[in-house]
Structures are given as structure tokens and as C-alpha cells.
Write a protein that holds these residues in place. Structure first.
Motif, PDB file in Angstrom:
ATOM      1  N   ILE A  50      14.373  50.937  26.586  1.00 45.42           N
ATOM      2  CA  ILE A  50      15.348  51.074  25.506  1.00 45.42           C
ATOM      3  C   ILE A  50      16.497  51.976  25.924  1.00 45.42           C
ATOM      4  CG2 ILE A  50      15.712  51.967  23.167  1.00 45.42           C
ATOM      5  CD1 ILE A  50      12.748  51.207  22.596  1.00 45.42           C
ATOM      6  N   GLN A  51      16.163  53.115  26.522  1.00 39.99           N
ATOM      7  CA  GLN A  51      17.200  54.060  26.928  1.00 39.99           C
ATOM      8  C   GLN A  51      18.117  53.469  27.990  1.00 39.99           C
ATOM      9  OE1 GLN A  51      16.892  55.951  24.236  1.00 39.99           O
ATOM     10  NE2 GLN A  51      17.391  57.751  25.454  1.00 39.99           N
ATOM     11  N   ALA A  52      17.544  52.741  28.930  1.00 37.17           N
ATOM     12  CA  ALA A  52      18.363  52.124  29.980  1.00 37.17           C
ATOM     13  C   ALA A  52      19.286  51.054  29.403  1.00 37.17           C
ATOM     14  CB  ALA A  52      17.468  51.522  31.067  1.00 37.17           C
ATOM     15  N   LEU A  53      18.744  50.238  28.493  1.00 40.97           N
ATOM     16  CA  LEU A  53      19.563  49.176  27.898  1.00 40.97           C
ATOM     17  C   LEU A  53      20.699  49.763  27.063  1.00 40.97           C
ATOM     18  CD1 LEU A  53      16.859  46.554  26.835  1.00 40.97           C
ATOM     19  CD2 LEU A  53      18.326  46.531  28.858  1.00 40.97           C
ATOM     20  N   ARG A  54      20.444  50.875  26.400  1.00 36.71           N
ATOM     21  CA  ARG A  54      21.481  51.513  25.578  1.00 36.71           C
ATOM     22  C   ARG A  54      22.492  52.263  26.439  1.00 36.71           C
ATOM     23  NH1 ARG A  54      19.842  54.550  20.161  1.00 36.71           N
ATOM     24  NH2 ARG A  54      22.035  54.064  19.808  1.00 36.71           N
ATOM     25  N   GLN A  55      22.006  53.101  27.345  1.00 34.08           N
ATOM     26  CA  GLN A  55      22.876  54.043  28.041  1.00 34.08           C
ATOM     27  C   GLN A  55      23.516  53.485  29.301  1.00 34.08           C
ATOM     28  OE1 GLN A  55      20.481  57.577  28.638  1.00 34.08           O
ATOM     29  NE2 GLN A  55      20.146  57.884  26.451  1.00 34.08           N
ATOM     30  N   ILE A  56      22.796  52.646  30.026  1.00 35.28           N
ATOM     31  CA  ILE A  56      23.342  52.108  31.277  1.00 35.28           C
ATOM     32  C   ILE A  56      24.045  50.782  31.036  1.00 35.28           C
ATOM     33  CG2 ILE A  56      22.802  51.303  33.609  1.00 35.28           C
ATOM     34  CD1 ILE A  56      20.389  53.188  33.594  1.00 35.28           C
ATOM     35  N   VAL A  57      23.361  49.886  30.348  1.00 32.27           N
ATOM     36  CA  VAL A  57      23.902  48.536  30.148  1.00 32.27           C
ATOM     37  C   VAL A  57      24.847  48.479  28.949  1.00 32.27           C
ATOM     38  CG1 VAL A  57      23.309  46.089  29.915  1.00 32.27           C
ATOM     39  CG2 VAL A  57      21.785  47.621  31.176  1.00 32.27           C
ATOM     40  N   GLY A  58      24.612  49.341  27.948  1.00 36.05           N
ATOM     41  CA  GLY A  58      25.491  49.381  26.788  1.00 36.05           C
ATOM     42  C   GLY A  58      25.164  48.373  25.701  1.00 36.05           C
ATOM     43  N   LEU A  59      23.903  47.952  25.613  1.00 39.76           N
ATOM     44  CA  LEU A  59      23.519  47.007  24.576  1.00 39.76           C
ATOM     45  C   LEU A  59      23.335  47.736  23.243  1.00 39.76           C
ATOM     46  CD1 LEU A  59      20.906  44.684  26.345  1.00 39.76           C
ATOM     47  CD2 LEU A  59      23.406  44.541  26.322  1.00 39.76           C
ATOM     48  N   ASN A  60      23.515  46.991  22.154  1.00 43.06           N
ATOM     49  CA  ASN A  60      23.293  47.583  20.839  1.00 43.06           C
ATOM     50  C   ASN A  60      21.849  47.348  20.389  1.00 43.06           C
ATOM     51  OD1 ASN A  60      23.104  44.960  19.549  1.00 43.06           O
ATOM     52  ND2 ASN A  60      25.338  44.846  19.544  1.00 43.06           N
ATOM     53  N   ILE A  61      21.490  47.951  19.277  1.00 43.99           N
ATOM     54  CA  ILE A  61      20.109  47.888  18.795  1.00 43.99           C
ATOM     55  C   ILE A  61      19.666  46.446  18.533  1.00 43.99           C
ATOM     56  CG2 ILE A  61      18.574  48.499  16.879  1.00 43.99           C
ATOM     57  CD1 ILE A  61      19.117  50.790  18.802  1.00 43.99           C
ATOM     58  N   GLY A  62      20.549  45.646  17.938  1.00 42.14           N
ATOM     59  CA  GLY A  62      20.198  44.261  17.658  1.00 42.14           C
ATOM     60  C   GLY A  62      19.915  43.476  18.926  1.00 42.14           C
ATOM     61  N   GLN A  63      20.721  43.671  19.966  1.00 45.91           N
ATOM     62  CA  GLN A  63      20.508  42.978  21.234  1.00 45.91           C
ATOM     63  C   GLN A  63      19.197  43.416  21.879  1.00 45.91           C
ATOM     64  OE1 GLN A  63      24.279  44.268  22.881  1.00 45.91           O
ATOM     65  NE2 GLN A  63      25.076  42.174  22.852  1.00 45.91           N
ATOM     66  N   ILE A  64      18.924  44.721  21.839  1.00 46.54           N
ATOM     67  CA  ILE A  64      17.673  45.219  22.417  1.00 46.54           C
ATOM     68  C   ILE A  64      16.480  44.683  21.643  1.00 46.54           C
ATOM     69  CG2 ILE A  64      16.312  47.277  22.928  1.00 46.54           C
ATOM     70  CD1 ILE A  64      18.992  48.794  23.224  1.00 46.54           C
ATOM     71  N   ARG A  65      16.586  44.671  20.318  1.00 48.69           N
ATOM     72  CA  ARG A  65      15.495  44.155  19.493  1.00 48.69           C
ATOM     73  C   ARG A  65      15.183  42.701  19.862  1.00 48.69           C
ATOM     74  NH1 ARG A  65      17.778  44.353  14.936  1.00 48.69           N
ATOM     75  NH2 ARG A  65      17.126  46.437  14.276  1.00 48.69           N
ATOM     76  N   GLY A  66      16.213  41.909  20.063  1.00 46.10           N
ATOM     77  CA  GLY A  66      16.004  40.511  20.419  1.00 46.10           C
ATOM     78  C   GLY A  66      15.251  40.358  21.730  1.00 46.10           C
ATOM     79  N   LEU A  67      15.604  41.188  22.728  1.00 45.57           N
ATOM     80  CA  LEU A  67      14.944  41.091  24.028  1.00 45.57           C
ATOM     81  C   LEU A  67      13.491  41.558  23.967  1.00 45.57           C
ATOM     82  CD1 LEU A  67      17.771  42.344  26.432  1.00 45.57           C
ATOM     83  CD2 LEU A  67      17.036  39.993  26.020  1.00 45.57           C
ATOM     84  N   VAL A  68      13.239  42.702  23.313  1.00 46.02           N
ATOM     85  CA  VAL A  68      11.865  43.206  23.293  1.00 46.02           C
ATOM     86  C   VAL A  68      10.972  42.338  22.413  1.00 46.02           C
ATOM     87  CG1 VAL A  68      12.570  45.560  23.843  1.00 46.02           C
ATOM     88  CG2 VAL A  68      12.288  44.891  21.443  1.00 46.02           C
ATOM     89  N   LYS A  69      11.553  41.700  21.396  1.00 43.39           N
ATOM     90  CA  LYS A  69      10.764  40.785  20.570  1.00 43.39           C
ATOM     91  C   LYS A  69      10.297  39.593  21.402  1.00 43.39           C
ATOM     92  CE  LYS A  69      10.622  38.283  16.175  1.00 43.39           C
ATOM     93  NZ  LYS A  69       9.906  37.130  16.758  1.00 43.39           N
ATOM     94  N   MET A  70      11.201  39.076  22.243  1.00 43.38           N
ATOM     95  CA  MET A  70      10.813  37.981  23.125  1.00 43.38           C
ATOM     96  C   MET A  70       9.675  38.408  24.041  1.00 43.38           C
ATOM     97  SD  MET A  70      14.388  36.141  24.268  1.00 43.38           S
ATOM     98  CE  MET A  70      13.487  34.879  25.210  1.00 43.38           C
ATOM     99  N   ALA A  71       9.783  39.626  24.576  1.00 42.09           N
ATOM    100  CA  ALA A  71       8.724  40.136  25.460  1.00 42.09           C
ATOM    101  C   ALA A  71       7.406  40.267  24.705  1.00 42.09           C
ATOM    102  CB  ALA A  71       9.146  41.482  26.045  1.00 42.09           C
ATOM    103  N   ASP A  72       7.460  40.835  23.507  1.00 44.58           N
ATOM    104  CA  ASP A  72       6.242  41.041  22.718  1.00 44.58           C
ATOM    105  C   ASP A  72       5.638  39.727  22.249  1.00 44.58           C
ATOM    106  OD1 ASP A  72       6.524  43.762  23.045  1.00 44.58           O
ATOM    107  OD2 ASP A  72       7.505  44.082  21.106  1.00 44.58           O
TER     108      ASP A  72
END
Length: 207
Positions: A50-72
Motif C-alpha cells: 500500500i505504501q509503495a503504491l501510494r508514495q512511489i507510484v502515486g496511486l489513489n485509494i480507489g486504484q489500490i483497493r481495486g488491485l488488492v481486491k483482485m489479489a484477495d
């Protein structure tokens, strides 16, 4: 470990961890009391992602949620990688008129490189960009497409090889997302340096 230890080991504040739990980015811990839960190494791994996606890549919460939901949800790796590429490289908003010279040029480079002849966001994005260049009267010759695609084919082979090893889907997403973001920037910087070097050679003596 409990919440405070999870915060200390991850470097993420307890307030942020609680926020990620509420937003569904971080799975709930194992309840050991009405107000306490235990967290594991998988929570540390998810927080790193989560921290890498937010701080390095610059994704927002909705984008991160979509990716981790797919993983889960157990999405196949190919689908995960496509989703990562879509959000990291911002490919989701590209549309084309369909058919025409841009579509044919895209199909031609697919055939030339022996890439799978299948629809994808990346393919749509290339066709849309070629359409845009044509509308601006910027020619893209077959030689340019051949040279550029050969270089990118070599680069992509290295990139994807690095994402096939991780067993954890969180690590897969982390490796792919950070890699796509940082390596695309590296390519642009290398291109800039190469262009500057060629210009120096040609014009340094006032030619």
C-alpha cells in the motif's frame, strides 16, 4: 503481533492502519478480544504494498483497493498484471475509432514481433496514440516502428521476467507496479540522454 507492534514494524501510523482496514485495503486481523486483534507477516507485506503504491507510484485509494481486491479474490496473474499496467501507465482512458491506418499499424507491429494477437489496453493505447500523431501530421514510418518495437521487446522481456518469480500476489503487484513506474521513467531518461548525445555529436562544432 498487535496493532502497535504492526505500526512500529511497518512504519505506518496506527491511524493509517485503521483507515486502511476501514477502506478494505488491509484484511482484518484475527480477533483475540472484543477490542483487540492479532496481525501477521501478511499484514506487513500488504502495508508495504500500500505504501509503495501510494508514495512511489502515486496511486489513489480507489486504484489500490481495486488491485488488492483482485489479489484477495484470487485473480489470475495475467489479469493482475494487466490491471497493474492499466492503472500505473494510465491506459484505461484510451479509445480509438476502430480500423483505419492506426489499427493496421498496430496490427503490423504485433505481427512483426510475433506478439499474441489479442485485445488489450496497451494495444488500444498504442492505436490511439498513432491516431493522435496522424491527426497532428507527425509521420511514424515503418522503420521507426520496427526500431522502437525491437528495443521495447527486449526491455519488456526483462521486465516481465522479474514479475514471474514472486509467489505472493502482493509481492507480484509490488514488483510489477513499482517496476513499470520506475522503469518507464528510466527509459525516458535514457532516451533523453541518447538524444542529447546525438545532438552534441552533430552540432557541437556549430555544424
Amino acid at each position: 503481533m498487535q496493532l502497535n507492534e504492526l505500526s512500529q514494524r511497518s512504519g505506518v501510523s496506527t491511524a493509517s492502519i485503521k483507515y486502511y482496514l476501514r477502506e478494505g485495503l488491509l484484511p482484518a486481523g484475527e480477533a483475540i478480544h472484543a477490542t483487540r486483534a492479532e496481525y501477521s507477516a501478511t499484514h506487513l507485506e500488504r502495508l508495504e504494498l500500500i505504501q509503495a503504491l501510494r508514495q512511489i507510484v502515486g496511486l489513489n485509494i480507489g486504484q489500490i483497493r481495486g488491485l488488492v481486491k483482485m489479489a484477495d479474490d484470487g485473480a489470475p496473474r495475467l489479469d493482475l498484471l494487466a490491471a497493474v499496467q492499466r492503472v500505473v501507465l494510465n491506459l484505461q482512458n484510451f479509445t480509438t475509432a476502430g480500423g483505419g491506418e492506426a489499427a493496421e499499424a498496430t496490427a503490423a507491429v504485433v505481427r512483426l514481433r510475433g506478439w499474441p494477437d489479442l485485445p488489450s489496453d496497451a494495444r488500444n493505447a498504442l492505436a490511439a496514440h498513432l491516431e493522435l500523431m496522424a491527426s497532428l501530421k507527425i509521420p511514424v514510418s515503418a522503420t521507426v516502428m520496427e526500431t522502437y518495437s525491437k528495443a521495447m521487446d527486449d526491455v519488456a522481456g526483462l521486465d516481465i521476467a522479474a514479475t514471474t518469480a514472486p509467489e505472493s500476489t502482493d509481492t507480484l503487484i509490488l514488483t510489477a507496479a513499482v517496476g513499470m513506474h520506475m522503469h518507464s521513467q528510466l527509459l525516458l531518461k535514457l532516451l533523453a540522454l541518447a538524444q542529447a548525445s546525438h545532438a552534441i555529436r552533430r552540432y557541437e562544432h556549430g555544424a
